[in-house]
Structures are given as C-alpha cells and as structure tokens.
Design a protein around this motif. Structure first.
Motif, PDB file in Angstrom:
ATOM      1  N   HIS A 188      -5.455 -11.480   8.048  1.00 25.04           N
ATOM      2  CA  HIS A 188      -4.690 -11.010   6.893  1.00 25.04           C
ATOM      3  C   HIS A 188      -4.392 -12.190   5.968  1.00 25.04           C
ATOM      4  N   ASP A 189      -4.540 -11.952   4.663  1.00 23.56           N
ATOM      5  CA  ASP A 189      -4.192 -13.007   3.707  1.00 23.56           C
ATOM      6  C   ASP A 189      -2.928 -12.682   2.918  1.00 23.56           C
ATOM      7  N   ALA A 190      -2.312 -11.534   3.195  1.00 24.83           N
ATOM      8  CA  ALA A 190      -1.033 -11.165   2.584  1.00 24.83           C
ATOM      9  C   ALA A 190      -0.462  -9.996   3.375  1.00 24.83           C
ATOM     10  N   TYR A 191       0.856  -9.830   3.290  1.00 25.37           N
ATOM     11  CA  TYR A 191       1.458  -8.660   3.927  1.00 25.37           C
ATOM     12  C   TYR A 191       2.704  -8.254   3.161  1.00 25.37           C
ATOM     13  N   ALA A 192       3.151  -7.018   3.423  1.00 25.38           N
ATOM     14  CA  ALA A 192       4.322  -6.489   2.734  1.00 25.38           C
ATOM     15  C   ALA A 192       4.936  -5.382   3.582  1.00 25.38           C
ATOM     16  N   TRP A 193       6.199  -5.095   3.326  1.00 26.38           N
ATOM     17  CA  TRP A 193       6.870  -3.953   3.929  1.00 26.38           C
ATOM     18  C   TRP A 193       6.981  -2.870   2.868  1.00 26.38           C
ATOM     19  N   TRP A 194       6.237  -1.785   3.075  1.00 25.71           N
ATOM     20  CA  TRP A 194       6.261  -0.691   2.116  1.00 25.71           C
ATOM     21  C   TRP A 194       7.421   0.246   2.415  1.00 25.71           C
ATOM     22  N   PRO A 195       7.996   0.890   1.386  1.00 27.07           N
ATOM     23  CA  PRO A 195       9.174   1.740   1.577  1.00 27.07           C
ATOM     24  C   PRO A 195       8.960   2.851   2.589  1.00 27.07           C
ATOM     25  N   ALA A 196      10.057   3.341   3.163  1.00 31.84           N
ATOM     26  CA  ALA A 196       9.987   4.414   4.154  1.00 31.84           C
ATOM     27  C   ALA A 196       9.351   5.672   3.584  1.00 31.84           C
ATOM     28  N   ASP A 197       9.562   5.935   2.306  1.00 33.06           N
ATOM     29  CA  ASP A 197       8.985   7.103   1.648  1.00 33.06           C
ATOM     30  C   ASP A 197       7.630   6.730   1.053  1.00 33.06           C
ATOM     31  N   PRO A 198       6.513   7.281   1.581  1.00 32.90           N
ATOM     32  CA  PRO A 198       5.182   6.937   1.051  1.00 32.90           C
ATOM     33  C   PRO A 198       5.034   7.215  -0.442  1.00 32.90           C
ATOM     34  N   ALA A 199       5.834   8.105  -0.996  1.00 31.12           N
ATOM     35  CA  ALA A 199       5.764   8.386  -2.425  1.00 31.12           C
ATOM     36  C   ALA A 199       6.164   7.168  -3.251  1.00 31.12           C
ATOM     37  N   GLU A 200       6.843   6.218  -2.644  1.00 37.31           N
ATOM     38  CA  GLU A 200       7.302   5.008  -3.341  1.00 37.31           C
ATOM     39  C   GLU A 200       6.394   3.807  -3.077  1.00 37.31           C
ATOM     40  N   TRP A 201       5.280   4.037  -2.422  1.00 43.99           N
ATOM     41  CA  TRP A 201       4.383   2.926  -2.126  1.00 43.99           C
ATOM     42  C   TRP A 201       3.729   2.382  -3.389  1.00 43.99           C
ATOM     43  N   PRO A 202       3.280   1.126  -3.358  1.00 38.99           N
ATOM     44  CA  PRO A 202       2.649   0.506  -4.528  1.00 38.99           C
ATOM     45  C   PRO A 202       1.251   1.066  -4.791  1.00 38.99           C
ATOM     46  N   PRO A 203       0.683   0.802  -5.965  1.00 38.76           N
ATOM     47  CA  PRO A 203      -0.634   1.351  -6.324  1.00 38.76           C
ATOM     48  C   PRO A 203      -1.755   0.932  -5.380  1.00 38.76           C
ATOM     49  N   GLU A 204      -1.639  -0.229  -4.731  1.00 41.91           N
ATOM     50  CA  GLU A 204      -2.722  -0.688  -3.856  1.00 41.91           C
ATOM     51  C   GLU A 204      -2.816   0.099  -2.550  1.00 41.91           C
ATOM     52  N   ALA A 205      -1.877   0.977  -2.285  1.00 43.81           N
ATOM     53  CA  ALA A 205      -1.927   1.807  -1.084  1.00 43.81           C
ATOM     54  C   ALA A 205      -3.024   2.855  -1.223  1.00 43.81           C
ATOM     55  N   HIS A 206      -4.011   2.806  -0.341  1.00 45.78           N
ATOM     56  CA  HIS A 206      -5.126   3.747  -0.396  1.00 45.78           C
ATOM     57  C   HIS A 206      -4.629   5.168  -0.150  1.00 45.78           C
ATOM     58  N   PRO A 207      -5.170   6.161  -0.833  1.00 49.33           N
ATOM     59  CA  PRO A 207      -4.751   7.554  -0.610  1.00 49.33           C
ATOM     60  C   PRO A 207      -4.835   7.994   0.851  1.00 49.33           C
ATOM     61  N   GLN A 208      -5.816   7.485   1.597  1.00 51.99           N
ATOM     62  CA  GLN A 208      -5.925   7.838   3.011  1.00 51.99           C
ATOM     63  C   GLN A 208      -4.705   7.362   3.789  1.00 51.99           C
ATOM     64  N   LEU A 209      -4.170   6.199   3.409  1.00 57.40           N
ATOM     65  CA  LEU A 209      -2.985   5.680   4.083  1.00 57.40           C
ATOM     66  C   LEU A 209      -1.772   6.545   3.789  1.00 57.40           C
ATOM     67  N   ARG A 210      -1.643   6.983   2.544  1.00 60.71           N
ATOM     68  CA  ARG A 210      -0.522   7.864   2.174  1.00 60.71           C
ATOM     69  C   ARG A 210      -0.596   9.178   2.947  1.00 60.71           C
TER      70      ARG A 210
END
Length: 225
Positions: free
Chosen positions: A187-209
């Motif tokens: 991994h070259d970067a990491y982040a904690w995405w919000p508990a609500d997937p609707a608030e995830w950043p644009p880089e979140a792949h639709p499959q992950l949501r």
C-alpha cells in the motif's frame, strides 16, 4: 452483458462455524492453464513485483449444514493459476474487510506492481489461502501482515464466485479502541472512510460501495449487536 459475481453462501459465521477440509490430492491443471500461468507470472515479475509462485487453495466444493455451519472443501493448487485471464481455476482468496470501533472502514491504495486492483483503493486486507489453512485464519493473518494489527472480533460474511472463476471468502474484522494500523509495502496510502458508504470519497470503486452496503445490511453495523 458482462458476467456478475454470484453469492454462493451467505453468513455471518463465527470462526467456530467455518470448517476447512483439505483434499490430499493437488489440482492438476490443463497444459493451456499451465502455460497461461507461466506467462502471467512472468509478466508480473517484469512489472517489478516481488511476488513468487507457490501453492495456495482452490475451492473444490462447499456446503452449508442444517445448523448453519459453512463447510469448505479445499485443494492445493498452483498459486499462479489465479492470474490466468478468464480462468483462475476456482482459486480461493480471502478478503478481510476491516472497521474500527467507530464503524469506519479501512481503505488502502494498492501498489502499482500488484496483480489485482493495482493503483486502486481497496478495503482491508486480502490474499491467497495457504495450504492447510482455514480461510477464517487467513483473514487474521493477512490483517497482521498488511496492517500490523489484530482484530477484536472477526466473522465470515460471504462466499462469492467471481466471473473469472476466482472465489472470494469475505470476512469482517473489528478493531479494538485505540488500535493503530501500519501499512505494508503493498500500500502506498491509506485512509479511514466514513461509516456510511454514501459519504465515501470519489475514489471508492462502486463495487466497494455495493459490498459495504451488503455487509452493513447483514446486521454487522457499528453497534455489533
């Protein structure tokens, strides 16, 4: 229309409800599969990957018992078969989706040299199931190897067949309060995405949501009740 993943079995299962039965005979691929695996591993090394060939698990069969336990029939197989385009020979991988005590999701951007999702963001940790290993133990091992952290609890959530004949054992790990993660070289970067997937950043792949929504809907939300 492209083929879609198929859910083979749906949890959740506690670690004690997941049984792995290993066949003694290794999987024997066809000559064309062997050649394709040779080419795939060569191309991966040319990209600068330190990955090496070896032995891992393939899913030979599965069933859910009357009392809800998941029984997996596993077989030793060449690791590089999972790299064959369109035919991964039912190779089995484990994905440990990871959340903190506040329900946030651990996301990491995968290095460019990796064989899958290179340069993209993914959830938690994952990898091949080692010989004689129970996939639920793979979840914990991969989390330690990739993020140097141990879970407070872990469950098996789903067994999913991917279009390229790869099978994913998906689990959910919860970290204790105050746990700190340290990413590995994958991994070259990491982040904690919000508990609500609707608030995830644009880089979140639709499959992950979609996967996160399914996991949350199964009742493994932030209250863990």
């Amino acid at each position: 229309m492209p083929a879609l993943p198929a859910i083979l079995a749906r949890g959740p299962w506690s670690p004690g409800e997941i049984e792995a039965r290993w066949l003694p005979e290794p999987y024997e691929p066809q000559a064309a599969q062997e050649a394709a695996a040779d080419e795939a591993i060569r191309a991966l090394r040319e990209r600068g990957s330190p990955s090496h060939d070896g032995v891992a698990a393939r899913l030979a069969g599965h069933r859910v018992t009357g009392d809800g336990r998941l029984v997996l029939e596993l077989q030793p197989a060449r690791w590089a078969l999972r790299l064959v385009p369109g035919d991964a020979a039912d190779s089995l991988s484990a994905l440990c989706v990871t959340r903190d005590c506040d329900g946030r999701w651990l996301a990491g951007r995968r290095a460019e040299w990796l064989s899958s999702w290179a340069g993209q963001w993914a959830l938690g940790a994952g990898g091949a199931v080692d010989p004689d290993e129970n996939p639920v133990d793979t979840l914990v091992r991969e989390l330690d190897e990739e993020w140097s952290v141990s879970p407070e609890s872990v469950t098996g959530e789903a067994l999913v067949a991917l279009p390229q004949r790869m099978t994913m054992f998906i689990g959910m790990a919860w970290l204790p309060a105050g746990a700190e993660v340290t990413p590995d070289h994958e991994h070259d970067a990491y982040a904690w995405w919000p508990a609500d997937p609707a608030e995830w950043p644009p880089e979140a792949h639709p499959q992950l949501r979609t996967m996160a929504a399914l996991l949350a809907a199964a009742g493994r939300g932030a209250d863990r009740s």
